[in-house]
Write a protein that holds these residues in place. Structure first.
Motif, PDB file in Angstrom:
ATOM      1  N   ILE A 144      22.259   8.784  -2.877  1.00  0.00           N
ATOM      2  CA  ILE A 144      22.884   9.788  -3.736  1.00  0.00           C
ATOM      3  C   ILE A 144      22.924  11.095  -2.963  1.00  0.00           C
ATOM      4  O   ILE A 144      21.930  11.491  -2.349  1.00  0.00           O
ATOM      5  N   SER A 145      24.061  11.745  -2.999  1.00  0.00           N
ATOM      6  CA  SER A 145      24.224  13.006  -2.270  1.00  0.00           C
ATOM      7  C   SER A 145      24.732  14.076  -3.231  1.00  0.00           C
ATOM      8  O   SER A 145      25.613  13.816  -4.050  1.00  0.00           O
ATOM      9  N   ILE A 146      24.159  15.278  -3.135  1.00  0.00           N
ATOM     10  CA  ILE A 146      24.569  16.409  -3.971  1.00  0.00           C
ATOM     11  C   ILE A 146      25.014  17.533  -3.055  1.00  0.00           C
ATOM     12  O   ILE A 146      24.248  17.982  -2.199  1.00  0.00           O
ATOM     13  N   ARG A 147      26.248  17.993  -3.233  1.00  0.00           N
ATOM     14  CA  ARG A 147      26.836  19.038  -2.390  1.00  0.00           C
ATOM     15  C   ARG A 147      27.490  20.096  -3.289  1.00  0.00           C
ATOM     16  O   ARG A 147      27.659  19.904  -4.491  1.00  0.00           O
ATOM     17  N   ALA A 148      27.869  21.216  -2.690  1.00  0.00           N
ATOM     18  CA  ALA A 148      28.581  22.258  -3.431  1.00  0.00           C
ATOM     19  C   ALA A 148      29.466  23.040  -2.474  1.00  0.00           C
ATOM     20  O   ALA A 148      29.111  23.268  -1.313  1.00  0.00           O
ATOM     21  N   HIS A 149      30.643  23.459  -2.972  1.00  0.00           N
ATOM     22  CA  HIS A 149      31.535  24.311  -2.197  1.00  0.00           C
ATOM     23  C   HIS A 149      32.393  25.124  -3.162  1.00  0.00           C
ATOM     24  O   HIS A 149      32.415  24.871  -4.374  1.00  0.00           O
ATOM     25  N   GLU A 150      33.093  26.100  -2.623  1.00  0.00           N
ATOM     26  CA  GLU A 150      33.949  26.969  -3.441  1.00  0.00           C
ATOM     27  C   GLU A 150      35.398  26.510  -3.349  1.00  0.00           C
ATOM     28  O   GLU A 150      35.854  26.060  -2.306  1.00  0.00           O
ATOM     29  N   GLU A 151      36.105  26.651  -4.472  1.00  0.00           N
ATOM     30  CA  GLU A 151      37.552  26.484  -4.505  1.00  0.00           C
ATOM     31  C   GLU A 151      38.115  27.637  -5.313  1.00  0.00           C
ATOM     32  O   GLU A 151      38.158  27.591  -6.542  1.00  0.00           O
ATOM     33  N   GLY A 152      38.501  28.697  -4.608  1.00  0.00           N
ATOM     34  CA  GLY A 152      38.966  29.893  -5.303  1.00  0.00           C
ATOM     35  C   GLY A 152      37.838  30.556  -6.065  1.00  0.00           C
ATOM     36  O   GLY A 152      36.799  30.900  -5.499  1.00  0.00           O
ATOM     37  N   GLU A 153      38.005  30.699  -7.377  1.00  0.00           N
ATOM     38  CA  GLU A 153      36.984  31.315  -8.217  1.00  0.00           C
ATOM     39  C   GLU A 153      36.047  30.295  -8.839  1.00  0.00           C
ATOM     40  O   GLU A 153      35.215  30.633  -9.683  1.00  0.00           O
ATOM     41  N   LEU A 154      36.151  29.035  -8.411  1.00  0.00           N
ATOM     42  CA  LEU A 154      35.326  27.978  -8.993  1.00  0.00           C
ATOM     43  C   LEU A 154      34.273  27.500  -8.006  1.00  0.00           C
ATOM     44  O   LEU A 154      34.486  27.489  -6.786  1.00  0.00           O
ATOM     45  N   LEU A 155      33.129  27.091  -8.544  1.00  0.00           N
ATOM     46  CA  LEU A 155      32.114  26.382  -7.784  1.00  0.00           C
ATOM     47  C   LEU A 155      32.274  24.898  -8.107  1.00  0.00           C
ATOM     48  O   LEU A 155      32.292  24.505  -9.283  1.00  0.00           O
ATOM     49  N   VAL A 156      32.395  24.083  -7.069  1.00  0.00           N
ATOM     50  CA  VAL A 156      32.549  22.640  -7.249  1.00  0.00           C
ATOM     51  C   VAL A 156      31.268  21.966  -6.779  1.00  0.00           C
ATOM     52  O   VAL A 156      30.942  21.974  -5.588  1.00  0.00           O
ATOM     53  N   LEU A 157      30.528  21.401  -7.729  1.00  0.00           N
ATOM     54  CA  LEU A 157      29.286  20.681  -7.427  1.00  0.00           C
ATOM     55  C   LEU A 157      29.581  19.189  -7.469  1.00  0.00           C
ATOM     56  O   LEU A 157      30.145  18.690  -8.454  1.00  0.00           O
ATOM     57  N   THR A 158      29.233  18.465  -6.403  1.00  0.00           N
ATOM     58  CA  THR A 158      29.594  17.059  -6.266  1.00  0.00           C
ATOM     59  C   THR A 158      28.358  16.186  -6.195  1.00  0.00           C
ATOM     60  O   THR A 158      27.445  16.454  -5.414  1.00  0.00           O
ATOM     61  N   VAL A 159      28.327  15.133  -7.020  1.00  0.00           N
ATOM     62  CA  VAL A 159      27.287  14.097  -6.958  1.00  0.00           C
ATOM     63  C   VAL A 159      27.989  12.797  -6.581  1.00  0.00           C
ATOM     64  O   VAL A 159      28.838  12.305  -7.324  1.00  0.00           O
ATOM     65  N   SER A 160      27.660  12.245  -5.420  1.00  0.00           N
ATOM     66  CA  SER A 160      28.334  11.033  -4.943  1.00  0.00           C
ATOM     67  C   SER A 160      27.311   9.953  -4.615  1.00  0.00           C
ATOM     68  O   SER A 160      26.149  10.240  -4.327  1.00  0.00           O
ATOM     69  N   ASP A 161      27.766   8.687  -4.668  1.00  0.00           N
ATOM     70  CA  ASP A 161      26.903   7.551  -4.328  1.00  0.00           C
ATOM     71  C   ASP A 161      27.688   6.565  -3.483  1.00  0.00           C
ATOM     72  O   ASP A 161      28.901   6.715  -3.282  1.00  0.00           O
ATOM     73  N   ASN A 162      27.018   5.543  -2.979  1.00  0.00           N
ATOM     74  CA  ASN A 162      27.666   4.528  -2.146  1.00  0.00           C
ATOM     75  C   ASN A 162      27.661   3.170  -2.829  1.00  0.00           C
ATOM     76  O   ASN A 162      27.527   2.132  -2.185  1.00  0.00           O
ATOM     77  N   GLY A 163      27.789   3.182  -4.163  1.00  0.00           N
ATOM     78  CA  GLY A 163      27.756   1.932  -4.920  1.00  0.00           C
ATOM     79  C   GLY A 163      29.083   1.206  -4.939  1.00  0.00           C
ATOM     80  O   GLY A 163      29.983   1.452  -4.126  1.00  0.00           O
ATOM     81  N   THR A 164      29.225   0.312  -5.920  1.00  0.00           N
ATOM     82  CA  THR A 164      30.433  -0.515  -6.013  1.00  0.00           C
ATOM     83  C   THR A 164      31.594   0.224  -6.654  1.00  0.00           C
ATOM     84  O   THR A 164      32.718  -0.274  -6.675  1.00  0.00           O
ATOM     85  N   GLY A 165      31.343   1.391  -7.204  1.00  0.00           N
ATOM     86  CA  GLY A 165      32.415   2.200  -7.755  1.00  0.00           C
ATOM     87  C   GLY A 165      32.669   1.951  -9.228  1.00  0.00           C
ATOM     88  O   GLY A 165      32.101   1.043  -9.844  1.00  0.00           O
ATOM     89  N   MET A 166      33.526   2.777  -9.818  1.00  0.00           N
ATOM     90  CA  MET A 166      33.916   2.662 -11.227  1.00  0.00           C
ATOM     91  C   MET A 166      35.390   2.293 -11.317  1.00  0.00           C
ATOM     92  O   MET A 166      36.199   2.729 -10.502  1.00  0.00           O
ATOM     93  N   ARG A 167      35.698   1.472 -12.325  1.00  0.00           N
ATOM     94  CA  ARG A 167      37.100   1.101 -12.531  1.00  0.00           C
ATOM     95  C   ARG A 167      37.877   2.282 -13.096  1.00  0.00           C
ATOM     96  O   ARG A 167      37.319   3.161 -13.757  1.00  0.00           O
ATOM     97  N   LYS A 168      39.184   2.272 -12.846  1.00  0.00           N
ATOM     98  CA  LYS A 168      40.034   3.388 -13.291  1.00  0.00           C
ATOM     99  C   LYS A 168      39.986   3.560 -14.792  1.00  0.00           C
ATOM    100  O   LYS A 168      39.934   4.683 -15.316  1.00  0.00           O
ATOM    101  N   GLU A 169      39.952   2.439 -15.537  1.00  0.00           N
ATOM    102  CA  GLU A 169      39.922   2.545 -16.993  1.00  0.00           C
ATOM    103  C   GLU A 169      38.591   3.116 -17.495  1.00  0.00           C
ATOM    104  O   GLU A 169      38.549   3.781 -18.538  1.00  0.00           O
ATOM    105  N   GLN A 170      37.493   2.863 -16.751  1.00  0.00           N
ATOM    106  CA  GLN A 170      36.209   3.454 -17.125  1.00  0.00           C
ATOM    107  C   GLN A 170      36.252   4.977 -16.975  1.00  0.00           C
ATOM    108  O   GLN A 170      35.763   5.713 -17.836  1.00  0.00           O
ATOM    109  N   ILE A 171      36.814   5.420 -15.864  1.00  0.00           N
ATOM    110  CA  ILE A 171      36.918   6.865 -15.610  1.00  0.00           C
ATOM    111  C   ILE A 171      37.784   7.523 -16.687  1.00  0.00           C
ATOM    112  O   ILE A 171      37.417   8.570 -17.232  1.00  0.00           O
ATOM    113  N   GLU A 172      38.908   6.898 -16.996  1.00  0.00           N
ATOM    114  CA  GLU A 172      39.806   7.469 -17.997  1.00  0.00           C
ATOM    115  C   GLU A 172      39.137   7.529 -19.366  1.00  0.00           C
ATOM    116  O   GLU A 172      39.325   8.488 -20.126  1.00  0.00           O
TER     117      GLU A 172
END
Length: 404
Positions: free
Chosen positions: A315-343
């Motif tokens: 599990i990796s936690i990162r952060a960066h700026e995009e304009g006036e926003l802070l983007v905090l990212t939590v990522s993993d190396n698992g099998t992933g999520m299906r598109k319908e689950q995300i929606e």
């Protein structure tokens, strides 16, 4: 237990006499009186969001180290200055610590280890460089002698306070018993009721943290290092939860501190099958975020990417700026999520009670309601070309006015 006016006066006197900074803190690392003799350098460091939380972490960890050993503990803070913690222990009970220092040593051969793995790069700030030049310098032997004097002085104050508290408590209990006896015919019932009330008083939140301190000390004495660290991580988590339970928003640095302790406990539970790293620049630590905002994202990665795999995952936690926003990212190396689950997560709406059963959905909706449609969650997975699942949370970099 201690008269705060007496403590403040004694602390101010020691700071003036020894040319050191002092602050008395309780068992959670929170100041109980005003700062004494603080250097201009440290005052400036504690005004900066990126370093203030690290200062508080040094205060808490320094006191904890001193408590475990029962002896004064000398260390370097995250900014490189020499500090020390004197445990305040009475009748075997840890009351707090007296923190002191903000010094430089004249003995260059003394190699004191930093208390935290993080360090603060302040040498690019001209004002801090100038302020650091006014920090008091002292020999290591004189420092140890000063600490010994401080410890004996504080122990004397504790003993005097204890005697006064015992006398006052005795008088109060006698008065209470007399009042109870006037209202009750049976004196034994009065005593039993009084004792039951005392037990209820002690089994509160403070008692919970006191037990954790005891467990930590026992683990240290028995050289059970992993147990000691696990207890410390759990105590840090519980302090964060109890102190912010009534808060909607907290500084991102505090939220990340909680997540680091949480992941450490999960790593022990999974016996090495979990790898994680948190790389969020300190300049974002002061940004306000939702209380317990990150944990559902981390739990999602644990449940679907790490636990099902025999090899585990990362599990990796990162952060960066995009304009006036802070983007905090939590990522993993698992099998992933299906598109319908995300929606389903991003499109789901709250039920009649205002909340969804999915915590990620709740976070997404709350952020959009508070900050607008530009904020909230973005989820990407294998259909988007990612090796696992990446959940981004977008919040304003400067959001104090919105929250007011």
């Amino acid at each position: 237990m201690i008269d705060k006016k007496k403590l403040q006066k004694l602390q101010d006197t020691m700071a003036e006499a020894l040319d050191m900074a002092f602050i008395a803190v309780d068992y959670r690392g929170r100041p109980v009186v005003e700062y004494s003799g603080f250097t201009d350098f440290c005052c400036r460091m504690r005004e900066r969001p990126c370093s203030r939380d690290l200062c508080f972490q040094c205060d808490a960890h320094g006191g904890l180290h001193a408590t475990i050993t029962g002896e004064p503990y000398i260390y370097r803070c995250h900014a490189g200055l020499v500090d020390f913690a004197v445990p305040l222990i009475l009748d075997g009970q840890y009351l707090g610590s007296l923190l002191g220092g903000q010094l430089e040593l004249t003995d260059t051969e003394q190699d004191l280890q930093p208390l935290l793995p993080q360090t603060t790069d302040w040498r690019s700030d001209p004002e801090l460089i100038e302020a650091s030049g006014r920090v008091h310098r002292i020999s290591y032997e004189k420092l140890k002698a000063s600490i010994s004097l401080v410890r004996d002085t504080m122990q004397g104050l504790l003993e005097d306070s204890r005697r006064g508290a015992v006398q006052a408590n005795l008088e109060r209990r006698i008065q209470e018993l007399m009042e109870e006896r006037a209202n009750r015919a049976n004196f034994q019932e009065t005593v039993a009721g009084s004792q039951f009330g005392l037990i209820q008083d002690y089994l509160g939140g403070d008692f919970f943290f006191y037990v954790l301190n005891v467990l930590s000390c026992l683990a240290y004495r028995e050289k059970a290092e992993e147990t000691e660290r696990a207890v410390c991580d759990f105590a840090a988590m519980m302090r964060y939860v109890t102190e912010n339970a009534d808060s909607n928003f907290v500084p991102l640095g505090e939220e990340l501190g909680y997540i680091a302790s949480y992941l450490q406990l999960q790593k022990r539970r999974l016996e090495g099958r979990l790898q994680y790293d948190i790389q969020v620049p300190e300049k974002y630590y002061g940004v306000l975020c939702l209380f317990m905002m990150i944990q559902p994202m981390v739990e999602n990665a644990l449940r679907y990417a790490v636990e099902p795999s025999e090899e585990g995952g990362s599990i990796s936690i990162r952060a960066h700026e995009e304009g006036e926003l802070l983007v905090l990212t939590v990522s993993d190396n698992g099998t992933g999520m299906r598109k319908e689950q995300i929606e389903a997560i991003l499109r789901q709406r709250s039920g009649k009670h205002g909340k969804s059963r999915n915590y990620l959905t709740n976070i997404n909706q709350r952020l959009k309601n508070i900050f607008g449609k530009r904020c909230g969650l973005v989820i990407r997975s294998k259909d988007d070309g990612f090796p696992g699942t990446e959940i981004q949370v977008r919040i304003p970099l400067r959001n104090e006015e919105t929250l007011e």
